[in-house]
Design a protein around this motif. Structure first.
Motif, PDB file in Angstrom:
ATOM      1  N   VAL A   1       7.708   2.751   5.856  1.00 11.23           N
ATOM      2  CA  VAL A   1       8.626   3.914   5.678  1.00 11.23           C
ATOM      3  C   VAL A   1       7.765   4.951   4.843  1.00 11.23           C
ATOM      4  O   VAL A   1       7.047   4.996   4.632  1.00 11.23           O
ATOM      5  N   GLU A   2       8.601   6.062   5.318  1.00 10.44           N
ATOM      6  CA  GLU A   2       8.435   7.504   5.440  1.00 10.44           C
ATOM      7  C   GLU A   2       9.766   8.070   3.689  1.00 10.44           C
ATOM      8  O   GLU A   2      10.632   7.402   3.985  1.00 10.44           O
ATOM      9  N   TYR A   3       9.247   8.566   3.159  1.00 11.43           N
ATOM     10  CA  TYR A   3       9.795   8.540   1.878  1.00 11.43           C
ATOM     11  C   TYR A   3       9.410  10.528   1.303  1.00 11.43           C
ATOM     12  O   TYR A   3       8.465  10.760   2.111  1.00 11.43           O
ATOM     13  N   LYS A   4      10.421  11.340   1.176  1.00 10.16           N
ATOM     14  CA  LYS A   4      10.025  12.180   0.370  1.00 10.16           C
ATOM     15  C   LYS A   4      10.172  12.416  -0.536  1.00 10.16           C
ATOM     16  O   LYS A   4       9.184  12.945  -1.543  1.00 10.16           O
ATOM     17  N   LYS A   5      10.596  11.256  -1.951  1.00  8.61           N
ATOM     18  CA  LYS A   5      10.252  11.434  -3.127  1.00  8.61           C
ATOM     19  C   LYS A   5      10.105   9.190  -2.968  1.00  8.61           C
ATOM     20  O   LYS A   5      11.146   8.481  -2.600  1.00  8.61           O
ATOM     21  N   LEU A   6       9.244   9.065  -4.005  1.00  2.14           N
ATOM     22  CA  LEU A   6       9.059   7.808  -4.130  1.00  2.14           C
ATOM     23  C   LEU A   6       9.257   7.471  -5.687  1.00  2.14           C
ATOM     24  O   LEU A   6       8.442   8.127  -6.576  1.00  2.14           O
ATOM     25  N   CYS A   7       9.845   5.914  -6.019  1.00  2.28           N
ATOM     26  CA  CYS A   7       9.449   5.701  -7.454  1.00  2.28           C
ATOM     27  C   CYS A   7       9.344   3.825  -7.831  1.00  2.28           C
ATOM     28  O   CYS A   7       9.720   3.251  -6.734  1.00  2.28           O
TER      29      CYS A   7
ATOM     30  N   ASP B   1       0.780  -1.134  -0.100  1.00  2.72           N
ATOM     31  CA  ASP B   1      -0.471   0.349   0.400  1.00  2.72           C
ATOM     32  C   ASP B   1       0.826   1.298   0.135  1.00  2.72           C
ATOM     33  O   ASP B   1       1.935   1.688   0.287  1.00  2.72           O
ATOM     34  N   VAL B   2       0.484   2.201  -0.583  1.00  7.55           N
ATOM     35  CA  VAL B   2       1.391   3.574  -0.643  1.00  7.55           C
ATOM     36  C   VAL B   2       0.250   4.484  -0.381  1.00  7.55           C
ATOM     37  O   VAL B   2      -0.786   4.651  -0.707  1.00  7.55           O
TER      38      VAL B   2
ATOM     39  N   HIS C   1       3.198  10.609   3.094  1.00  5.69           N
ATOM     40  CA  HIS C   1       4.180  10.319   2.102  1.00  5.69           C
ATOM     41  C   HIS C   1       4.639   8.921   2.962  1.00  5.69           C
ATOM     42  O   HIS C   1       5.593   8.647   3.317  1.00  5.69           O
ATOM     43  N   ARG C   2       4.101   7.955   2.510  1.00  2.00           N
ATOM     44  CA  ARG C   2       4.931   6.281   3.233  1.00  2.00           C
ATOM     45  C   ARG C   2       3.704   5.177   2.152  1.00  2.00           C
ATOM     46  O   ARG C   2       2.610   5.436   1.451  1.00  2.00           O
ATOM     47  N   VAL C   3       4.335   4.619   2.396  1.00  2.00           N
ATOM     48  CA  VAL C   3       4.613   2.749   1.587  1.00  2.00           C
ATOM     49  C   VAL C   3       4.524   1.998   3.587  1.00  2.00           C
ATOM     50  O   VAL C   3       5.624   2.048   4.012  1.00  2.00           O
ATOM     51  N   HIS C   4       3.206   1.084   3.071  1.00  2.00           N
ATOM     52  CA  HIS C   4       2.965  -0.210   4.201  1.00  2.00           C
ATOM     53  C   HIS C   4       3.720  -1.265   3.667  1.00  2.00           C
ATOM     54  O   HIS C   4       3.063  -1.386   1.839  1.00  2.00           O
TER      55      HIS C   4
END
Length: 475
Positions: free
Chosen positions: A98-104, A82-83, A88-91
């Motif tokens: 996990v937190e992110y500033k930028k996700l690819c 899940d995003v 700004h987190r992915v599970h």
């Protein structure tokens, strides 16, 4: 909670190239790569042949080698489920947040199987699927291969010791890459005698096997161009490598032995599965290989608000590889290039473009944090791809099959049987595409002619005259 600046989903060539690019453009920021497999894919022995054409090998590595090489990169073996774009987190499947500033998103694709619930139909996508394929091939006498792309072509050429039925929906083999003329050039290679005794080329690099590692339920990164060299994929009929190609048809239905006997009142019981083709022919075989392309793997973002999908199921990305959701980028097979394309470029889901997109996405992600102005990478000016078919080097440039030209073009062709095949696509006196098979040394000349759009009508057929060093004028 882990808080890297960059998070990349996928350990294939696009994801790894993106991570390597970020370690170069943003070495001070932490980057986390989340991969479903303990193996990742990396481009090695990279050689620039021309301004846009790059030749490289795809190396299968243990994830720890990436960490040892790039201090800013960390890797976890897990599956993103899940995003949450708002926070700004992915599970992940194992309960990580996990937190992110930028996700690819570089999650690639999964095989488009003709019948995913049939035990006699298998797809080839990652190392685990090839291991299953290897086991089944050993005791097989005949297989049926469906598809006309790179994987299908490699299977037909590389696998020995059994009979192969190749079902293609086009009027010639390898249609996504070559025209009927090039297909005819390759035709004698299909049933070439004496290849059973040839030794495989030595791959001089370390290999890792999934049997020694923990496997997930998910598919790993896609295979490399030389995947067949890592496995013993020979059938039980040592003297039989016959290939029968069925053109302009597809599979109509797949029948078990019992279903076949009941429907056709036949006593034939030598094969466990039968395939009825749309041309009316029925083949019995040991199993069927479905090599009919991939579907973008976007399951974990299906419910993400405001995410835009293309008609082919890929994530729409703009010229900076960013999706419709801020701070979420995508690269490789999972994405669809949705910006206005340069005339001589188009998207194909190939290793070459996965590497280009991944590297460029990393540059764009780094620039978006520093607010740096960037220009689109020059690789998107011209379609370029180098591969191997039937042992020959194959280079594709520009509109190599006349794409976008609406059949309003002429072809200039030079063929030396068993050595080279050269085709130029010309419209209004200008070169728009090229197919170079064999060691032609014409790739730089062809690239320059396409990019510069010089009028070559004055040269006529002398453009490919082997007695004239025409490339001296254009290199």
């Amino acid at each position: 909670m882990e808080e890297p600046a960059y998070v990349i989903v996928g350990g294939g060539i696009a994801g790894v190239s993106c991570a390597e690019s970020l370690s170069f453009y943003s070495p001070g920021e932490k980057c986390l790569l989340i991969t479903a497999s303990p193996l990742i894919k990396a481009a090695t022995n990279v050689t620039a042949l021309t301004k846009t054409l790059t030749e490289f090998e795809v190396e299968e590595r243990d994830v720890h080698t990436l960490i040892e090489t790039y201090p800013s990169i960390s890797v976890i073996e897990d599956i993103v489920v899940d995003v949450d774009a708002q926070s700004h987190r992915v599970h992940t499947k194992q309960g990580r947040t996990v937190e992110y500033k930028k996700l690819c998103i570089c999650s690639g694709g999964y095989p488009k199987l003709i019948d995913k619930n049939n035990p006699y139909v298998i797809g080839i996508r990652d190392t685990e699927s090839v291991e299953q394929f290897e086991k089944r091939v050993k005791n097989s006498r005949r297989i049926l291969v469906v598809g006309n792309g790179g994987i299908a072509t490699e299977i037909v050429h590389e696998i020995k010791g059994l009979e192969k039925i190749w079902v293609v929906r086009d009027n010639h083999i390898s249609a996504p890459f070559i025209d009927p003329g090039a297909a005819a050039f390759f035709q004698e290679e299909i049933n070439k005698k004496g290849e059973n005794n040839q030794e495989k080329s030595v791959v001089k690099r370390m290999k890792y096997t999934l049997s020694k590692m923990k496997l997930t339920d998910e598919r790993g990164a896609a295979l490399g161009p030389d995947w067949h060299l890592n496995f013993n994929i020979s059938g039980s009929q040592l003297e039989n490598s016959k290939v029968t190609v069925e053109y302009n048809c597809e599979i109509k239905q797949i029948l078990t032995a019992d279903e076949y006997h009941l429907k056709y009142n036949s006593e034939e019981s030598d094969w466990p599965v039968f395939a009825e083709l749309t041309n009316g022919i029925i083949y019995g075989c040991d199993f069927i290989v479905s090599a009919t392309g991939v579907i973008p793997n976007t399951s974990f973002v299906k419910d993400l608000k405001d995410i835009d999908f293309a008609s082919d199921g890929g994530l729409k990305v703009d010229w900076k590889m960013e999706t419709s959701v801020p701070d979420i980028f995508a690269a490789g097979d999972v994405c669809t290039a949705s910006w206005p394309h340069a005339f001589h470029w188009f998207q194909m889901r190939l290793w070459t473009q996965a590497r280009q997109m991944g590297s460029y996405a990393g540059k764009c992600m780094a620039a978006s944090i520093t607010n740096e102005e960037i220009m689109q990478d020059f690789c998107f000016e011209l379609f370029s791809h180098v591969t191997k078919f039937f042992g020959y080097k194959v280079i594709l440039l520009g509109l190599f099959n006349g794409q976008k030209l609406n059949s309003d073009y002429e072809l200039l062709v030079r063929v030396t049987k068993g050595n080279e095949y050269i085709k130029l696509v010309i419209k209004d006196g200008k070169v728009h595409g090229a197919v170079l098979i064999g060691e032609t040394d014409l790739e730089e000349m062809c690239e320059n002619l396409i990019l510069n759009q010089l009028d070559v009508s004055v040269y006529g057929e002398d453009l490919l005259n082997p007695d004239i060093d025409i490339e001296d004028y254009f290199d």
